[in-house]
Design an enzyme around this catalytic site. Structure first.
Site, PDB file in Angstrom:
ATOM      1  N   VAL A  93       0.875  -1.180   0.000  1.00 29.07           N
ATOM      2  CA  VAL A  93       0.000   0.000   0.000  1.00 29.07           C
ATOM      3  C   VAL A  93       0.911   1.229   0.000  1.00 29.07           C
ATOM      4  O   VAL A  93       1.946   1.240   0.685  1.00 29.07           O
ATOM      5  CB  VAL A  93      -0.914   0.007   1.257  1.00 29.07           C
ATOM      6  N   TYR A 133      -0.109  -9.480   9.272  1.00 26.77           N
ATOM      7  CA  TYR A 133      -0.681 -10.762   8.850  1.00 26.77           C
ATOM      8  C   TYR A 133      -1.284 -11.528  10.032  1.00 26.77           C
ATOM      9  O   TYR A 133      -2.266 -12.240   9.875  1.00 26.77           O
ATOM     10  CB  TYR A 133       0.369 -11.590   8.100  1.00 26.77           C
TER      11      TYR A 133
HETATM   12  C1  LIG Z   1       1.972  -4.127   5.226  1.00 27.13           C
HETATM   13  C2  LIG Z   1       0.952  -3.254   4.512  1.00 27.13           C
HETATM   14  C3  LIG Z   1       0.530  -3.900   3.207  1.00 27.13           C
HETATM   15  C4  LIG Z   1      -0.270  -3.082   5.420  1.00 27.13           C
HETATM   16  O1  LIG Z   1      -1.213  -2.277   4.751  1.00 27.13           O
HETATM   17  P1  LIG Z   1      -1.996  -1.165   5.556  1.00 27.13           P
HETATM   18  O2  LIG Z   1      -3.039  -0.594   4.667  1.00 27.13           O
HETATM   19  O3  LIG Z   1      -1.030  -0.234   6.155  1.00 27.13           O
HETATM   20  O4  LIG Z   1      -2.660  -2.046   6.714  1.00 27.13           O
HETATM   21  P2  LIG Z   1      -4.150  -1.928   7.281  1.00 27.13           P
HETATM   22  O5  LIG Z   1      -4.428  -0.514   7.574  1.00 27.13           O
HETATM   23  O6  LIG Z   1      -5.073  -2.650   6.374  1.00 27.13           O
HETATM   24  O7  LIG Z   1      -4.009  -2.743   8.610  1.00 27.13           O
HETATM   25  C5  LIG Z   1      -4.766  -3.900   8.897  1.00 27.13           C
HETATM   26  C6  LIG Z   1      -4.523  -4.267  10.319  1.00 27.13           C
HETATM   27  O8  LIG Z   1      -3.151  -4.625  10.529  1.00 27.13           O
HETATM   28  C7  LIG Z   1      -2.550  -3.731  11.461  1.00 27.13           C
HETATM   29  N1  LIG Z   1      -1.220  -3.427  10.965  1.00 27.13           N
HETATM   30  C8  LIG Z   1      -0.892  -2.915   9.766  1.00 27.13           C
HETATM   31  N2  LIG Z   1       0.450  -2.804   9.640  1.00 27.13           N
HETATM   32  C9  LIG Z   1       0.944  -3.256  10.804  1.00 27.13           C
HETATM   33  C10 LIG Z   1       2.266  -3.392  11.308  1.00 27.13           C
HETATM   34  N3  LIG Z   1       3.344  -3.078  10.581  1.00 27.13           N
HETATM   35  N4  LIG Z   1       2.402  -3.886  12.558  1.00 27.13           N
HETATM   36  C11 LIG Z   1       1.323  -4.209  13.295  1.00 27.13           C
HETATM   37  N5  LIG Z   1       0.050  -4.113  12.874  1.00 27.13           N
HETATM   38  C12 LIG Z   1      -0.124  -3.638  11.637  1.00 27.13           C
HETATM   39  C13 LIG Z   1      -3.452  -2.530  11.520  1.00 27.13           C
HETATM   40  O9  LIG Z   1      -3.402  -1.916  12.802  1.00 27.13           O
HETATM   41  C14 LIG Z   1      -4.803  -3.101  11.247  1.00 27.13           C
HETATM   42  O10 LIG Z   1      -5.406  -3.650  12.395  1.00 27.13           O
HETATM   43  P3  LIG Z   1      -6.951  -3.342  12.757  1.00 27.13           P
HETATM   44  O11 LIG Z   1      -7.737  -3.835  11.561  1.00 27.13           O
HETATM   45  O12 LIG Z   1      -7.172  -4.101  13.997  1.00 27.13           O
HETATM   46  O13 LIG Z   1      -7.021  -1.875  12.896  1.00 27.13           O
HETATM   47  C15 LIG Z   1       1.511  -1.826   4.244  1.00 27.13           C
HETATM   48  O14 LIG Z   1       1.859  -1.247   5.452  1.00 27.13           O
HETATM   49  C16 LIG Z   1       2.708  -1.828   3.305  1.00 27.13           C
HETATM   50  O15 LIG Z   1       2.537  -1.779   2.104  1.00 27.13           O
HETATM   51  N6  LIG Z   1       3.944  -1.847   3.857  1.00 27.13           N
HETATM   52  C17 LIG Z   1       5.129  -1.803   3.026  1.00 27.13           C
HETATM   53  C18 LIG Z   1       5.266  -3.018   2.170  1.00 27.13           C
HETATM   54  C19 LIG Z   1       5.272  -4.307   2.953  1.00 27.13           C
HETATM   55  O16 LIG Z   1       6.078  -4.466   3.879  1.00 27.13           O
HETATM   56  N7  LIG Z   1       4.370  -5.267   2.568  1.00 27.13           N
HETATM   57  C20 LIG Z   1       4.284  -6.594   3.139  1.00 27.13           C
HETATM   58  C21 LIG Z   1       5.022  -7.548   2.284  1.00 27.13           C
HETATM   59  S1  LIG Z   1       4.858  -9.203   2.755  1.00 27.13           S
END
Ligand SMILES: CC(C)(COP(=O)(O)OP(=O)(O)OC[C@H]1O[C@@H](n2cnc3c(N)ncnc32)[C@H](O)[C@@H]1OP(=O)(O)O)[C@@H](O)C(=O)NCCC(=O)NCCS
Length: 154
Positions: A93, A133
Site C-alpha cells: 500500500v 498478517y
Molecule cells: C503491510 C501493509 C501492506 C499493510 O497495509 P496497511 O493498509 O497499512 O494495513 P491496514 O491498515 O489494512 O491494517 C490492517 C490491520 O493490521 C494492522 N497493521 C498494519 N500494519 C501493521 C504493522 N506493521 N504492525 C502491526 N500491525 C499492523 C493494523 O493496525 C490493522 O489492524 P486493525 O484492523 O485491527 O485496525 C503496508 O503497510 C505496506 O505496504 N507496507 C510496506 C510493504 C510491505 O512491507 N508489505 C508486506 C510484504 S509481505
C-alpha cells in the site's frame, strides 16, 4: 478519504498487463504506475522492469489493485494450484495511505478469490509486516523452515 476503487483482475491481469488499464477499463498507464509503486514502497521489488512485471502478472492466478482516481495506491497477487496450496506475493500500500485498512482489503480480496477460496493452505513471506498478517489470521510456522535458492545458485 477520497474514493478508493479495488480492481479484481482476471487471471494474468491481461488489461493491466497489456494495455495498462485502470478503473472502468480506462487506459491509465497502469504498468508504469505499478512499477513506481513497487519501486517506492516495496523494498524487495525495487528495479523490476516493465517486461518482468508483465511476465509476473501473466503467471499470477489472482491479481488485485487499488486505485484512488488515476493513481495506483495498492497491489497484491497470488499464485495457486486452486486446491492445495497458494502463496501471496507483493502486497503493498502506498506509504501515505498505510494504516487505513487498505492492506486488509487487498489481502481479503486475494483470499476471497475463487482460485484461493478452497485451497488447504495459504502461505506468505514477510520481513517486517508479521503483525499485519497476524491480525488477518495468519500464523507463523514453528515447525517449518523457509529455504530458498537464488537465480545464480550461489
Ligand atoms: C503491510 C501493509 C501492506 C499493510 O497495509 P496497511 O493498509 O497499512 O494495513 P491496514 O491498515 O489494512 O491494517 C490492517 C490491520 O493490521 C494492522 N497493521 C498494519 N500494519 C501493521 C504493522 N506493521 N504492525 C502491526 N500491525 C499492523 C493494523 O493496525 C490493522 O489492524 P486493525 O484492523 O485491527 O485496525 C503496508 O503497510 C505496506 O505496504 N507496507 C510496506 C510493504 C510491505 O512491507 N508489505 C508486506 C510484504 S509481505
Amino acid at each position: 478519504m477520497a474514493l478508493i476503487r479495488l480492481i479484481r483482475h482476471r487471471p494474468g491481469a491481461p488489461g493491466l498487463r497489456l494495455f495498462g488499464l485502470g478503473p472502468d477499463l480506462k487506459p491509465s498507464r497502469g504498468l508504469l504506475k505499478l512499477r513506481r509503486l513497487l519501486d517506492k514502497h516495496a523494498f524487495w521489488a525495487v528495479g523490476r522492469s516493465s517486461r518482468e512485471l508483465r511476465q509476473m502478472l501473466a503467471a499470477s492466478n489472482v491479481v488485485v489493485s487499488l486505485w484512488r482516481g488515476k493513481r495506483i495506491v495498492g497491489f497484491g497477487r497470488a499464485t495457486s494450484d486452486c486446491i492445495y496450496r497458494a502463496v501471496l506475493w507483493d502486497v503493498v500500500v502506498a506509504g501515505d495511505l498505510q494504516g487505513y485498512g487498505l492492506g486488509r482489503k487487498v489481502v481479503e480480496a486475494l483470499l476471497d478469490a475463487p482460485q484461493l477460496k478452497s485451497v488447504e493452505r495459504v502461505y506468505l513471506m514477510t520481513t517486517n509486516s508479521s503483525n499485519f498478517y497476524r491480525q488477518l489470521g495468519f500464523k507463523t510456522a514453528d515447525n517449518q523452515n523457509l529455504f530458498f535458492k537464488k537465480k545464480d545458485f550461489d
